[in-house]
Every structure is written in C-alpha cells, then in structure tokens.
Scaffold this motif. Sequence first.
Motif, mmCIF file in Angstrom:
data_model
loop_
_atom_site.group_PDB
_atom_site.id
_atom_site.type_symbol
_atom_site.label_atom_id
_atom_site.label_comp_id
_atom_site.label_asym_id
_atom_site.label_seq_id
_atom_site.Cartn_x
_atom_site.Cartn_y
_atom_site.Cartn_z
ATOM 1 N N TYR A 34 12.521 -16.608 -85.489
ATOM 2 C CA TYR A 34 11.115 -16.314 -85.742
ATOM 3 C C TYR A 34 10.411 -15.931 -84.445
ATOM 4 O O TYR A 34 10.862 -16.291 -83.346
ATOM 5 C CB TYR A 34 10.407 -17.534 -86.324
ATOM 6 N N ARG A 44 6.482 -14.775 -87.696
ATOM 7 C CA ARG A 44 7.214 -13.728 -88.400
ATOM 8 C C ARG A 44 8.702 -14.025 -88.316
ATOM 9 O O ARG A 44 9.242 -14.278 -87.242
ATOM 10 C CB ARG A 44 6.938 -12.359 -87.785
ATOM 11 N N LEU A 46 12.382 -12.839 -88.209
ATOM 12 C CA LEU A 46 13.078 -11.615 -87.838
ATOM 13 C C LEU A 46 14.349 -11.420 -88.652
ATOM 14 O O LEU A 46 14.570 -10.353 -89.213
ATOM 15 C CB LEU A 46 13.406 -11.632 -86.346
ATOM 16 N N ARG A 71 21.400 -7.667 -80.640
ATOM 17 C CA ARG A 71 20.699 -6.748 -81.541
ATOM 18 C C ARG A 71 19.467 -6.224 -80.831
ATOM 19 O O ARG A 71 18.718 -6.987 -80.217
ATOM 20 C CB ARG A 71 20.301 -7.458 -82.830
ATOM 21 N N PHE A 73 15.852 -5.101 -79.874
ATOM 22 C CA PHE A 73 14.595 -5.736 -80.280
ATOM 23 C C PHE A 73 13.443 -5.161 -79.462
ATOM 24 O O PHE A 73 13.531 -5.052 -78.235
ATOM 25 C CB PHE A 73 14.680 -7.247 -80.066
ATOM 26 N N ASP A 74 12.381 -4.788 -80.151
ATOM 27 C CA ASP A 74 11.165 -4.286 -79.510
ATOM 28 C C ASP A 74 10.222 -5.465 -79.303
ATOM 29 O O ASP A 74 9.669 -5.998 -80.277
ATOM 30 C CB ASP A 74 10.501 -3.225 -80.401
ATOM 31 N N ARG A 77 6.367 -4.528 -80.634
ATOM 32 C CA ARG A 77 6.168 -4.450 -82.084
ATOM 33 C C ARG A 77 6.851 -5.610 -82.811
ATOM 34 O O ARG A 77 6.639 -5.790 -84.011
ATOM 35 C CB ARG A 77 6.717 -3.121 -82.610
ATOM 36 N N PHE A 78 7.689 -6.338 -82.100
ATOM 37 C CA PHE A 78 8.413 -7.480 -82.678
ATOM 38 C C PHE A 78 9.261 -7.049 -83.864
ATOM 39 O O PHE A 78 9.238 -7.652 -84.926
ATOM 40 C CB PHE A 78 7.443 -8.591 -83.071
ATOM 41 N N GLU A 79 10.040 -5.985 -83.627
ATOM 42 C CA GLU A 79 10.900 -5.442 -84.661
ATOM 43 C C GLU A 79 12.313 -5.275 -84.120
ATOM 44 O O GLU A 79 12.509 -4.945 -82.949
ATOM 45 C CB GLU A 79 10.388 -4.073 -85.138
ATOM 46 N N THR A 80 13.301 -5.536 -84.980
ATOM 47 C CA THR A 80 14.690 -5.284 -84.620
ATOM 48 C C THR A 80 15.059 -3.864 -85.021
ATOM 49 O O THR A 80 14.470 -3.280 -85.944
ATOM 50 C CB THR A 80 15.626 -6.283 -85.313
ATOM 51 N N LYS A 81 16.065 -3.325 -84.325
ATOM 52 C CA LYS A 81 16.514 -1.963 -84.604
ATOM 53 C C LYS A 81 18.037 -1.931 -84.616
ATOM 54 O O LYS A 81 18.691 -2.584 -83.806
ATOM 55 C CB LYS A 81 15.986 -1.004 -83.534
#
Length: 413
Positions: A34, A44, A46, A71, A73-74, A77-81
């Motif tokens: 999280y 949030r 993840l 993995r 990770f931004d 923006r707190f987003e995985t890609k």
Amino acid sequence: MGTQQASHSYPQFLPDGTHFLYYTQGAPEARGIYVGRLGSTESRRLFDAESNALYVFGHLLFSRQGVLFARSFDPVRFETKGNPFPVAEQIAINQQGGMALSVSAAGPISYRTGSAAGLRQFVWVDRSGRELSKVGDPIGAALNPSLSPDGRRVALQRTLNGNTDIWLLQTDRGLLTRFTSDASVDVTPRWFPDGNQIAFGSARRGAVDLYRKSATGLGPEELLVASPQTKTVMDFSTDGRFMLYRSADPKLGFDIWALRSQGDSKPFPVVRTEFEERDAQFSPDGKWIAYQSNESGRYEIYVQPFPGPGAKWLISTNGGGQPRWRRDGKELFYVAMDGGLMSVAIELSRYGKTAKAGIPLPLFNARIGSPVPAIDSQQYVVAADGQRFLMNTLVEEASNSAITIILNWKPKP
C-alpha cells in the motif's frame, strides 16, 4: 485499519518524504503493498504480495513464493508499470512478511537466503537436556507446537512460499502433512482435550479470529471468536469447558480472555490490565492459570485462581516466559531470560485460594529461541510425567544464513 486487514508493517518513505509504502497482512483481497500519506487516513493498494516492498531506482522490490521480484513504479503518480521480473531466488521472509533485504541508492542490494525464522528440529530430551530422539526432519519456520492428547501428532504453524498454514507432524514416523490451506495467515494451533478438533487463529476475515476444525482435516471450519482485535488460542481446560486466549487491545496490549466451549456464551476477561499478560495455561484441575506478565518491568511467571477472583502469586525469580504444567499440577516449568528451562515445585490449594512455590531450579539450555517471543507462544511441550520434553530447537539461526550482495544493480531498461 480495514476490516479485512490484520496488520500494517514495514513502512518506507518514498522520495517526496510525505508518502510511504507499507505492507498489510490479512484476507487475500486485502493483503499486499500500500501507499499512505502522512496526516491522512487514506491509502492506495498497489498489488498483492507475500512480503513488504522496498523502493529503489524507480522500482519496487518484493517477494512471491521465495523469489525476489522488481516492478517499475512511478513515485509521483503512485502507479506500477509493466510486469514484475525476477531478481534473486530463495530470499528469506519472516512470519510477518518482512524480507531479509536491504537496498541502497548507491546501487548495492543485499539479502539473506533461507528461512528468516530459522531452521528448527523437534527433539525429545530428558530432564538433563540429553537427546532421546528426533521427530522428523528439520523444518523451516515451524512454530507454536501443540501435542495431541494421545501423543501421536504435533500441530504446528509453518510458513511455506510466503503462506503460513497449520501442519501436522506424526511423532512416530516424522511425516508432515498440511492441515489448512487458506491463502490468509493461519497460526498457533491448539488441540481440544478430546483430540477430535484443533483450534487455531486465522486472518481470513482481517484481524486474526479463532476457528476450530475436525482433526481429520475434513468438514467445515467453525468460527469461535471474532472481534476487531488480533487473538491467539492459548489453552483448554482438561474437561474442555473453557478455552483461554489472548487478545491484543490497541490501548492495553495483550490481555487474557476465556470462552466457554459449549453453548452461546460470550468471552470474558480473565486478566486485563494496562500491562502485557499472555501465554496462559490451565492447571490440570482447571482451577488455576499460569501466565507471564511484565507488570514488574520485566516478564515474570504468575499463577492465579480461575476464573477468579483471587490473589496472584509470583513464581519466577529473575524473569521468565512460556509456562507449562506437569500433568499432576505439582510442578511448573518456564524458560528463564538466559534461555534455560526452569522447574518449580508448586502446591495449590484445593479451593483455588493459595499457592506455594519452591525455588526455581535450572534443568538445561532450552535452545528454542527467545524466552519471550514477540508474537509466538510456547516452543516446547512437557510429557505427562514431566520426565521428557519435546523441544522445538533452533538448529540454524537466521543470522547464520548466507548474505548475498548484488553490486551495481540496475533494473531492466
């Protein structure tokens, strides 16, 4: 904490110094990594994971089934890609999902292999500590043993590939079989006195609640106690009428509670103070309990009448934990702060009013780890006559496992 979450742990700040990662244990749909923010209760999720995660070089490092993955990770923006990719194998993870891993912005990554909980061997010993026989092979992350009333099986918790379940170990053949297989954490089994059922804790609804299941492994699992607090089964009275368990109060810490095993009864507190009380055991006649408390400033062993009221009596002299009774109630054992198993002769009044204890005498070095484990309970079992002990001995400390260092690690482009 969410309703399906059992714990929050292993926080790590992200580069902005305001947001942070943390790991949550609990039901499968709630477990994982999280992102939280200082001064806010919002978070949030993840992704699901079997361990905590560490941020380095724009990536999150975490473990699944003993494999260390990375993995993309931004952190803004707190987003995985993209998809995770493996970095290393056989990384050690403890019972709470913490990896034996360290990262540095300078490049190196270091980690331990094997079991972060240590490799353990069940051994029967006599009162001098002399080994009589081994039970099975060494087992990684095997904790909280409970011997069946007929002495033929040991129920224990074991972490395998990041998942903690209840297992059964045959004392004669050394065979190990799985008893539960839920994706959430199942811990601290205890046999019912008739040997037909096993009680245990599980985080499948979030906080660790208490369940029971047929010892055959067949049939449904019945919920015994549910509450927002994490709970651990400790013991049953010999007649099976009462179950003792500890509950983690967010304000008071560990307290001792009891539940009548039959009927639609409500749990009631047995020892509930601002101090830590835990790991209680019924005397064989069910009129007393032995437990450990830190009310003196260190953990000591006490006995008091059950269900009370009545005075408590100090048994240990220089600290101790993990109390166990001899089956006739005339001797009490515990682990001293130096790791030695102690014996105390004890006389209990028939009506639960007075207890007279002798001088604690050392028997042998227990070799079972900390005398007061952070969240675990007794790591040994006493035979009925008090002449033998089944010890869950540490044969490989986690600190002795190999450390691997990866220099100048860079993620895939």
